[in-house]
Scaffold this motif. Structure first.
Motif, PDB file in Angstrom:
ATOM      1  N   GLN A   1      41.152 137.798 111.779  1.00 58.40           N
ATOM      2  CA  GLN A   1      41.130 137.096 110.501  1.00 58.40           C
ATOM      3  C   GLN A   1      41.909 135.786 110.590  1.00 58.40           C
ATOM      4  OE1 GLN A   1      42.419 140.014 107.473  1.00 58.40           O
ATOM      5  NE2 GLN A   1      40.290 140.019 106.817  1.00 58.40           N
ATOM      6  N   THR A   2      41.627 134.914 109.632  1.00 58.93           N
ATOM      7  CA  THR A   2      42.354 133.657 109.528  1.00 58.93           C
ATOM      8  C   THR A   2      42.638 133.364 108.062  1.00 58.93           C
ATOM      9  OG1 THR A   2      42.315 131.282 110.017  1.00 58.93           O
ATOM     10  CG2 THR A   2      40.224 132.278 109.392  1.00 58.93           C
ATOM     11  N   GLN A   3      43.748 132.720 107.798  1.00 59.68           N
ATOM     12  CA  GLN A   3      43.992 132.187 106.458  1.00 59.68           C
ATOM     13  C   GLN A   3      43.095 130.968 106.268  1.00 59.68           C
ATOM     14  OE1 GLN A   3      45.858 134.676 104.496  1.00 59.68           O
ATOM     15  NE2 GLN A   3      46.524 132.728 103.619  1.00 59.68           N
ATOM     16  N   ALA A   4      42.440 130.896 105.135  1.00 59.36           N
ATOM     17  CA  ALA A   4      41.518 129.786 104.909  1.00 59.36           C
ATOM     18  C   ALA A   4      41.405 129.472 103.426  1.00 59.36           C
ATOM     19  CB  ALA A   4      40.135 130.126 105.461  1.00 59.36           C
ATOM     20  N   ALA A   5      41.019 128.233 103.132  1.00 53.36           N
ATOM     21  CA  ALA A   5      40.606 127.863 101.779  1.00 53.36           C
ATOM     22  C   ALA A   5      39.109 128.094 101.698  1.00 53.36           C
ATOM     23  CB  ALA A   5      40.938 126.405 101.499  1.00 53.36           C
TER      24      ALA A   5
ATOM     25  N   PRO B   1      42.854 135.507 103.374  1.00 55.31           N
ATOM     26  CA  PRO B   1      42.311 135.873 104.684  1.00 55.31           C
ATOM     27  C   PRO B   1      40.789 136.008 104.659  1.00 55.31           C
ATOM     28  CG  PRO B   1      43.311 137.784 103.624  1.00 55.31           C
ATOM     29  CD  PRO B   1      43.559 136.628 102.714  1.00 55.31           C
ATOM     30  N   LEU B   2      40.157 135.514 105.714  1.00 55.53           N
ATOM     31  CA  LEU B   2      38.722 135.686 105.927  1.00 55.53           C
ATOM     32  C   LEU B   2      38.497 136.162 107.357  1.00 55.53           C
ATOM     33  CD1 LEU B   2      36.978 132.511 104.398  1.00 55.53           C
ATOM     34  CD2 LEU B   2      37.030 134.817 103.429  1.00 55.53           C
TER      35      LEU B   2
ATOM     36  N   GLU C   1      43.416 128.181 109.282  1.00 58.56           N
ATOM     37  CA  GLU C   1      44.367 128.190 110.395  1.00 58.56           C
ATOM     38  C   GLU C   1      43.649 128.264 111.735  1.00 58.56           C
ATOM     39  OE1 GLU C   1      47.053 131.408 109.603  1.00 58.56           O
ATOM     40  OE2 GLU C   1      48.232 130.236 108.161  1.00 58.56           O
ATOM     41  N   ARG C   2      42.512 128.968 111.754  1.00 60.62           N
ATOM     42  CA  ARG C   2      41.721 129.069 112.981  1.00 60.62           C
ATOM     43  C   ARG C   2      40.247 128.894 112.651  1.00 60.62           C
ATOM     44  NH1 ARG C   2      46.235 131.588 114.279  1.00 60.62           N
ATOM     45  NH2 ARG C   2      46.921 131.574 116.453  1.00 60.62           N
ATOM     46  N   LEU C   3      39.494 128.500 113.666  1.00 61.24           N
ATOM     47  CA  LEU C   3      38.096 128.130 113.462  1.00 61.24           C
ATOM     48  C   LEU C   3      37.323 128.406 114.743  1.00 61.24           C
ATOM     49  CD1 LEU C   3      35.838 126.434 111.939  1.00 61.24           C
ATOM     50  CD2 LEU C   3      36.894 124.424 112.978  1.00 61.24           C
TER      51      LEU C   3
ATOM     52  N   PHE D   1      49.004 117.847 102.973  1.00 58.76           N
ATOM     53  CA  PHE D   1      49.153 119.028 102.121  1.00 58.76           C
ATOM     54  C   PHE D   1      49.030 120.279 102.977  1.00 58.76           C
ATOM     55  CE2 PHE D   1      47.566 115.749  99.274  1.00 58.76           C
ATOM     56  CZ  PHE D   1      48.352 115.916  98.124  1.00 58.76           C
ATOM     57  N   SER D   2      49.767 121.311 102.606  1.00 55.25           N
ATOM     58  CA  SER D   2      49.611 122.605 103.275  1.00 55.25           C
ATOM     59  C   SER D   2      48.324 123.259 102.787  1.00 55.25           C
ATOM     60  CB  SER D   2      50.799 123.510 102.956  1.00 55.25           C
ATOM     61  OG  SER D   2      50.764 123.870 101.570  1.00 55.25           O
ATOM     62  N   LEU D   3      47.905 124.294 103.494  1.00 59.37           N
ATOM     63  CA  LEU D   3      46.720 125.045 103.079  1.00 59.37           C
ATOM     64  C   LEU D   3      46.912 125.622 101.674  1.00 59.37           C
ATOM     65  CD1 LEU D   3      44.022 125.623 104.405  1.00 59.37           C
ATOM     66  CD2 LEU D   3      44.994 127.717 105.364  1.00 59.37           C
TER      67      LEU D   3
END
Length: 318
Positions: A4-8, A23-24, A107-109, A293-295
């Protein structure tokens, strides 16, 4: 269990309130793909157009959709056949995929390696993350489509934004004279990037102001704002001039028979990214970062972009 990754992300079209951060699941790293740890991701005006659903005919969305096409980051894992970059390589890219889903505000892609180039070493992570879309748009408009050459004069509309500011520098680099149009408060900023003349679009008809500094007209008009500023400026073009727009399809414009027109939408291009990186590393291309800006603060980043009065680049640092 998938990684998983933290994402908008958003699960339906709409305003800034539709954006969530959490998280996604990450897709598996497939053939020709890499896993990227995102260090910086530029946010662009098109990102809110996409989020509101106005870009569906051009690039469809799949939900949940993570916005963002600009990225700079570190390769963490390489899939089968992805051999251009080793793990630990520092890269950047314009990763506009055929479908908006796995964007860069994360955070990751996982991304096909073919979108990525070695990042400019002389730029900060934030500047590198803010360069791809603006850089490619300006380069493919002014240099590739516009064929700007030494000794010519270019008029740049919307010259204080990310695209316009890059266009000023690219034009000066080929030896052109630059007339830059934006608000009066951006005059010093545009001059610092290399503009020879600056014009305040609020101070009267733009075309008349241009004729005072370029009585014979301009060879190339590069439009990054459209609207009244563009229609006011058409009279400043030479009878055989070129008009490149990133916002206008030209159908409603009253152009003379000798005017060559092109509408440009930036295309992913590693050779063009390599060229921009070489210019940056040679000290010939700066990427002024207005704000980061932060996520967690991604909504504030969208608020800033949606004012349509950003000078320089706004960048998200996950």
């Amino acid at each position: 269990m998938p990684q998983q990754t933290q994402a908008a992300y958003y699960t339906e079209f709409g305003g800034i309130d539709k954006i969530q951060v959490g998280p996604l699941d990450l897709p598996e790293v497939g053939e020709g793909e890499v896993l990227l740890r995102v260090k910086a991701a530029g946010i662009n005006p098109v990102d809110h157009v996409v989020r509101e659903g106005h870009f569906q005919a051009v690039v469809p969305n799949a939900f949940p959709a993570v916005p963002g096409w600009d990225v700079a980051g570190v390769v963490e894992k390489c899939g089968h056949g992805a051999s251009r970059f080793a793990e630990g390589a520092e890269v950047y890219g314009y990763v506009r995929r055929p479908v908006v889903q796995h964007g860069t505000f994360a955070e990751r892609l996982v991304v096909p390696e073919c979108y990525l180039a070695a990042r400019p070493e002389k730029l900060t992570w934030e500047a590198a993350g803010g360069l791809p879309l603006a850089g490619l748009t300006a380069y493919q408009s002014v240099i590739t489509a516009g064929q700007l050459k030494a000794g010519e004069t270019v008029l740049i509309l919307g010259a204080s934004g990310g695209v316009g500011g890059t266009a000023i520098q690219l034009a000066k680099n080929v030896g052109a004279t630059v007339i830059a149009v934006a608000s009066a408060r951006s005059a010093a900023y545009m001059q610092a990037l290399g503009a020879d003349f600056t014009i305040d679009y609020k101070a009267g008809p733009v075309g008349e102001a241009v004729k005072k500094v370029a009585p014979d007209g301009v060879d190339l008009l590069f439009d990054a704002v459209s609207g009244d500023t563009l229609t006011q400026s058409l009279g400043a073009l030479k009878p055989n001039g070129r008009l490149i727009s990133v916002l206008n399809d030209g159908k409603a414009l009253d152009l003379g028979p000798g005017i060559r027109f092109a509408h440009v939408m930036a295309q992913p291009s590693v050779p063009d990214l390599d060229h921009l990186a070489a210019l940056a590393d040679a000290g010939k291309l700066r990427v002024p970062v207005a704000e980061t800006f932060s996520l967690a603060d991604v909504k504030k980043a969208f608020e800033q972009i949606e004012t349509k009065h950003t000078t320089g680049k706004v960048v998200i640092v996950p």
